[in-house]
Design an enzyme around this catalytic site. Structure first.
Site, PDB file in Angstrom:
ATOM      1  N   ASP A 220      50.202  30.835  49.990  1.00 21.63           N
ATOM      2  CA  ASP A 220      49.166  30.682  50.683  1.00 21.63           C
ATOM      3  C   ASP A 220      48.682  29.098  51.023  1.00 21.63           C
ATOM      4  O   ASP A 220      49.850  28.308  51.310  1.00 21.63           O
ATOM      5  CB  ASP A 220      47.694  31.100  49.981  1.00 21.63           C
ATOM      6  CG  ASP A 220      46.698  31.614  51.072  1.00 21.63           C
ATOM      7  OD1 ASP A 220      46.167  30.900  51.640  1.00 21.63           O
ATOM      8  OD2 ASP A 220      46.460  32.867  50.988  1.00 21.63           O
ATOM      9  N   HIS A 258      41.550  28.565  51.522  1.00 21.34           N
ATOM     10  CA  HIS A 258      41.908  29.942  51.517  1.00 21.34           C
ATOM     11  C   HIS A 258      42.699  30.353  50.367  1.00 21.34           C
ATOM     12  O   HIS A 258      42.434  31.300  49.638  1.00 21.34           O
ATOM     13  CB  HIS A 258      42.686  30.064  52.813  1.00 21.34           C
ATOM     14  CG  HIS A 258      43.133  31.638  52.790  1.00 21.34           C
ATOM     15  ND1 HIS A 258      44.157  32.131  52.624  1.00 21.34           N
ATOM     16  CD2 HIS A 258      42.502  32.544  53.778  1.00 21.34           C
ATOM     17  CE1 HIS A 258      44.281  33.313  52.830  1.00 21.34           C
ATOM     18  NE2 HIS A 258      43.322  33.682  53.648  1.00 21.34           N
ATOM     19  N   SER A 441      41.872  39.878  53.320  1.00 24.60           N
ATOM     20  CA  SER A 441      42.637  38.542  52.491  1.00 24.60           C
ATOM     21  C   SER A 441      42.095  38.848  51.174  1.00 24.60           C
ATOM     22  O   SER A 441      42.657  38.397  50.068  1.00 24.60           O
ATOM     23  CB  SER A 441      42.486  37.205  53.013  1.00 24.60           C
ATOM     24  OG  SER A 441      43.161  37.158  54.128  1.00 24.60           O
TER      25      SER A 441
END
Length: 670
Positions: A220, A258, A441
């Protein structure tokens, strides 16, 4: 030039070379947020993408027939329009990268080590001439991507064209760039751990199962090491963090937030008063595929996958993760099987590493599956949760069927609506940093966390067993049975553990076969040798099937395989008929093999009748007075002269227990 790029069901981009023919722009991702585009606009964009696929394929099929390796249409345009001295980043894929087969029963570490050595060996042999060519032309640096037998290089148009003409090159295409998904915070208050309770993770914690002994990974934007819920769970050391872009090579870092949010749902602690992570006692490692500008090059993602296979660069040490969570994908190509990373996830699965992917936020229409989540080798997770109901499918959650193989998509769903997780601490200045987020996600790492819990309880579970446990125990939602909205249903950690416990775990694997002749290292053999081995009886008395593998590669990347049907714990292995059952020469055609198998099966059945009737010899049925021979043999034919071959025997009992013999080699006469 491949003749077929699209196939049904769905729309499939079947090769790496084909992918960039339909990607004239950078890929942008919005896996976190609710729809920000009007539905009519999204439908128009989707239609234009599909039209672009068709047009691109037509153009490619009509162009450049004289090239030794296909150059995608976008790369051709770039090469033709390049300014003097301009350098073009490309991905070069080599022949021999398909159908990788790794058959290595036994400890997970041994399987992973063999896989890594085999992949590196394959790439080294296939890429040697091309790398020599690049060195001779002064081109460098070159990034070897052994996980999928390719390399990344930046070179002039002239060099790129010459490289494409090399006979060992399968395709050359311009390198792609992805954008990091964006976080969509939701300003609400409430119980932080509702999602963790919803998938029944605390029920396993009460049993003492919280992820101990398991290593999880995320590919990520990185991880904020300063977050108090995450920092203590980092494994640490030089083999626990990888930044292929080289911006933060030593210590975990995240500029976007994220990856921090994903890791929070995986292993987050309870610093804020309640647990945010599903497996809070697991350790984590991470790959920062997205650079600080929020972009991930295709080569960086390939490097990330291969680092996960062997973090410290030593195949003999088992430091790979047990499960990898991925919350990124080609969302702008919903309904298309973009296969560029499929060899990578195939390699991970062969090494016993589970791959969990977010299904994507490309819903609510059918046939909106997103790659890599729609690959057969990965486990796709959709999101549930709306204002009306916590178990109602999220409007943006992608729907199936899978565009790669037509199967149910996603596999399962997990909470993905206003989920509390870790946020950036601004270098530790704001340690009490949390955020509520929405999307697939945030659903995916919850399922990866459940996988970690199951492995914490039963470390020897295979990837297939883990997937079956999740599917077989999911709480059915929506239409009865699996469907292309909810998949098999809402994941349930306790039900999955109960499903696994219901299996027969008392089986003892069969002992490994003992190779006999020809002796290891023998030379000067004929091209029709007979291989022999001994199969000791199974400790549980189960029938044992032997599979002989023969290959010119010591890692058995594409072995010739013969399965024999010997029962190692019966009388029938002794005598003139016992060994005949395995005479299936490699050179026979399929119908001749079938005929020979019928004949030998008849002989074996005849012997069974004789033994059961007392015919053909003594009527004494006492097993102790009838010694059992465990010597088995297999003739092979049509071998090449002057060639070194490697062989081994895999043993499997009737309840699925497996073991592998050692490896012998021999060389045929010139």
């Amino acid at each position: 030039m491949r003749q077929q790029i699209l196939r049904q069901p769905g729309k499939t981009i079947a090769s790496q070379a084909a992918f960039s023919r339909v990607a004239p722009v950078k890929l942008w991702h919005r896996l976190w947020s609710e729809d920000t585009i009007m539905k009519a606009d999204k439908l128009w964009i989707a239609g234009m993408v599909r039209l672009l696929v068709v047009v691109s394929l037509v153009v490619v099929s009509a162009g450049a027939p004289g090239l030794a390796a296909p150059l995608d249409i976008r790369l051709l345009e770039v090469l033709e329009g390049a300014a003097p001295g301009e350098m073009i980043p490309v991905i070069v894929t080599f022949r021999g990268g398909d159908n990788l087969e790794i058959r290595s029963p036994g400890p997970r570490q041994a399987r992973r080590a063999e896989l890594v050595r085999g992949l590196k060996s394959r790439a080294e042999m296939a890429q040697r001439p091309a790398q020599a060519f690049l060195r001779s032309r002064g081109v460098g640096p070159v990034q070897e991507l052994w996980i999928n037998n390719s390399l990344a290089v930046t070179a002039s148009p002239e060099i790129v064209r010459e490289l494409a003409a090399q006979p060992e090159v399968e395709s050359v295409r311009q390198e792609e760039v992805l954008r990091v998904p964006r976080v969509a915070p939701a300003q609400v208050t409430g119980a932080a751990e509702f999602n963790v309770n919803m998938i029944n993770a605390p029920a396993l914690w009460a049993l003492g199962i919280a992820g101990q002994g398991v290593t999880v990974a995320a590919m990520d934007s990185g991880v904020d090491i300063n977050h108090p819920d995450l920092g203590p769970r980092w494994r640490g050391g030089a083999n626990s963090w990888f930044d292929p872009n080289g911006e933060h090579p030593l210590v975990p870092f995240d500029r976007e937030g994220h990856g921090t949010a994903v890791m929070g749902v995986l292993v987050g602690g309870n610093t804020n008063g309640s647990y945010i992570g599903v497996a809070p006692e697991a350790q984590w490692i991470a790959v920062k595929i997205f650079n600080d500008a929020g972009e991930a090059s295709e080569s960086a993602i390939h490097q990330g996958f291969q680092w996960l296979l062997d973090p410290d660069g030593n195949p003999n040490t088992d430091d790979a993760p047990d499960v990898v969570s991925n919350s990124w994908g080609f969302e702008e190509y919903a309904g298309v099987c973009v296969a560029v990373f499929r060899p990578d996830v195939q390699a991970l699965k062969a090494a016993g590493i589970a791959s969990v992917f977010a299904a994507g936020n490309s819903g609510p229409n059918a046939d909106t599956s997103v790659a890599p989540a729609n690959y057969p080798e990965v486990f796709a997770v959709g999101a549930v949760g709306t204002i009306q109901s916590p178990t109602e499918i999220a409007a943006s959650s992608a729907r199936g069927p899978s565009s790669c193989d037509g199967t149910v998509f996603p596999e399962v769903v997990a909470p993905g609506f206003f989920v509390k997780t870790a946020d950036l601490t601004l270098g530790g200045l704001s340690p009490d940093a949390y955020v509520y987020v929405t999307g697939t996600s945030i659903a995916a790492p919850q399922v990866a966390g459940v996988v970690a819990l199951l492995l914490s309880a039963l470390p020897d579970l295979t990837v297939s067993e883990l997937e079956q446990a999740l599917l077989g125990s999911a709480r059915d939602l929506g239409a009865t049975g699996p469907d292309n909205v909810y998949g098999y249903g809402l994941v349930d950690a306790l039900a999955a553990l109960d499903w696994v416990d219901a299996r027969d775990l008392s089986n003892t694997p069969p002992p490994p076969a003992l190779l006999q002749t020809p002796a290891d290292g023998s030379t000067g053999l004929s091209t029709t040798p007979t291989l022999s081995w001994r199969q000791p009886p199974d400790a549980d008395g189960d029938p044992v099937t032997n599979t002989l593998q023969l290959d010119t590669n010591p890692h058995f990347l594409n072995p010739l395989v013969i399965t024999t049907n010997f029962v190692a714990n019966t009388h029938l292995l002794l005598g003139a008929f016992g060994w005949v059952a395995c005479l299936l020469p490699l050179g026979l055609q399929r119908n001749r093999k079938r005929g020979l198998l019928v004949v030998t099966s008849g002989l074996v059945i005849g012997m069974l009748i004789l033994v059961s009737c007392g015919g053909g010899g003594s009527s004494d049925h006492n097993p102790s007075s009838q010694p059992v021979s465990d010597l088995l043999s297999q003739p092979v034919s049509n071998l090449a002269a002057g060639t070194t071959y490697y062989w081994r025997v895999l043993s499997q009992d009737s309840r699925g227990g497996t073991s592998a013999s050692g490896v012998f080699s021999f060389t045929t006469a010139p």
